[in-house]
Design an enzyme around this catalytic site. Structure first.
Site: not given
Length: 455
Positions: A357, A173, A326, A128, A28, A33, A100, A175
């Protein structure tokens, strides 16, 4: 509730000897990307193995809305990119649904442009926090309009000339790191990201592959300094996306927990920043054989042969969290069948995923008879080999909170439990792993989708 559609429950029941060979859909992170960098690079990018879940497709739609030409021909995606610095102002809000990663990374990519862009998403994504990405963008001169708590909808307006910054990422992170680097692509000068704890490095590897002037230095303490020279040229590439380790986690754990299983999973991404779950399961005693290890497109790839195994409890250190963030929900399911206690540390990041979560996992485990304790940043699971008493004979459903990984993890729980396990919604699985049901039932898993009359 899910995308405004009625919930579609599913249930799983005790299964025997899962067998077969499967190929997992594309990773994913790399798929997101691939669309983004292919859409930005000059010339043609060709992609095979792309994960075609809703999340990734929404990223592709966003890039198309900003000028990239994206078409699917047979099994291949062909992209004609705009060229770095040449994205167009989107004519309508960019809707990322549940994605996200796509939303946060695209905020970085487009936020520094001298035009307005608005980001929206589904009910889950709209809860979020986006501040962790928006704060460094503000430092670069981006004007931000958002809902309370830096939540969606968010509108960004870049400055005429963005400021390159030196940004020390305050949490582990990928992200946040990636959003700052992508903002640096259209910022003059050198944008620097300092990463105290290494996270998945697909952004760095892929940007280098597309021709960005990017360097990485790691000091004696493991602190990484990433420097990107802005406003350079990116050139289209040919990409074969390897199998997603986060999706691999579900058939992997299912094969370990169901006695007599023997499953081979082909073409799995084995990037060291993504293999924390495999390492942890091996420490617990799982029979996982890594076969045909190879390099593909700069990434480590291998096939995994997995057999039914007896597990023992372990302590999972906090510093492993970035490499398996994850995978904790399905690890908690594995821990439920292990002899002894499994303690997972450093889980604060789980509270800002598609759902909280950590709470969702603890709640679902308890509903199905698993002995566990949820701490602020920890989860302790006291296992019971064999799954006696697990499941919920009343049919009470695990609340998934619009979170695909919660849904898949608890369907795996039911495959080795004494009683059936029901989840309140399986439709959300399509956001990341649309092939999940067919792949699992093809191995012999007893899973029923869309139960009529329940809930």
């Amino acid at each position: 509730m899910s995308h405004g559609i009625a919930l579609k429950p599913a249930k799983s029941r005790r299964s025997t000897n899962l067998t077969g060979t499967v190929r997992i859909p594309g990773d994913k992170s790399i798929s997101h990307r691939s669309f983004m960098f292919g859409g930005l690079a000059a010339g043609e990018t060709r992609i095979t193995g792309l994960l075609e879940g809703e999340d990734v497709i929404n990223t592709g739609k966003a890039m198309r809305a900003m000028g990239a030409k994206i078409d699917k021909v047979g099994a291949e995606w062909i992209i004609q990119g705009t060229g770095n610095g040449a994205l167009l102002a989107p004519q309508a809000p960019l809707d990322f649904g549940n994605a996200g990663t796509g939303c946060r990374l695209t905020m970085g990519l487009v936020g520094v442009y001298d035009f307005e862009s608005t980001f929206i998403g589904d009910a889950s994504l709209s809860k979020r926090p986006m501040g962790r990405v928006l704060d460094p963008l503000r430092e670069m001169g981006v004007q931000v309009t958002s809902m309370a708590g830096d939540r969606l909808p968010v509108t960004l307006r870049g400055p005429r000339t963005p400021n390159p910054i030196v940004y020390r990422v305050p949490m582990a992170s990928a992200q946040v790191k990636s959003a700052v680097l992508l903002a640096g692509l259209n910022t003059p000068g050198v944008t620097t990201v300092i990463e105290p704890v290494m996270t998945r490095d697909h952004t760095e590897k892929m940007l280098q592959g597309f021709g960005a002037d990017l360097t990485v230095e790691t000091d004696a303490d493991g602190v990484r300094t990433i420097r990107l020279e802005g406003r350079g040229a990116l050139k289209g590439q040919v990409i074969d996306v390897p199998g997603d380790p986060s999706s691999t986690a579900f058939p992997l754990v299912a094969a370990i927990l169901v006695p007599g299983s023997d499953v081979t999973i082909m073409n799995v991404l084995m990037n060291p920043t993504r293999t924390g779950l495999i390492l942890t399961l091996q420490e617990m005693g799982a029979d996982i054989e890594v076969m045909n290890a190879r390099s593909a497109g700069g990434e480590d790839v291998a096939d995994l042969r997995v057999r039914g195994s007896d597990l023992k409890g372990v302590t999972v250190p906090a510093d492993r969290a970035p490499s398996m963030i994850d995978e904790y929900p399905v690890l908690a399911v594995a821990a439920a069948f292990a002899e002894g206690t499994t303690t997972m540390l450093g889980l604060e990041e789980l509270r800002v995923k598609e759902s909280d979560r950590l709470s969702a996992v603890a709640e679902g485990l308890k509903l199905n008879g698993v002995d566990c304790d949820e701490g602020k940043e920890t989860l302790v699971v006291r296992g019971r080999p064999g799954g006696k008493g697990y499941g919920n004979p009343s049919g009470a459903a695990v609340v998934t909170y619009l979170d695909h990984r919660i849904a898949m993890s608890f369907l795996v729980l039911g495959l080795a439990s004494e009683h059936e396990v029901t989840v309140d919604d399986a439709s959300i699985i399509a956001t990341s792993f649309p092939e999940f049901m067919d792949l699992m039932t093809g191995l012999g898993a007893q899973i029923e989708n869309h139960i009529d009359g329940k809930i």
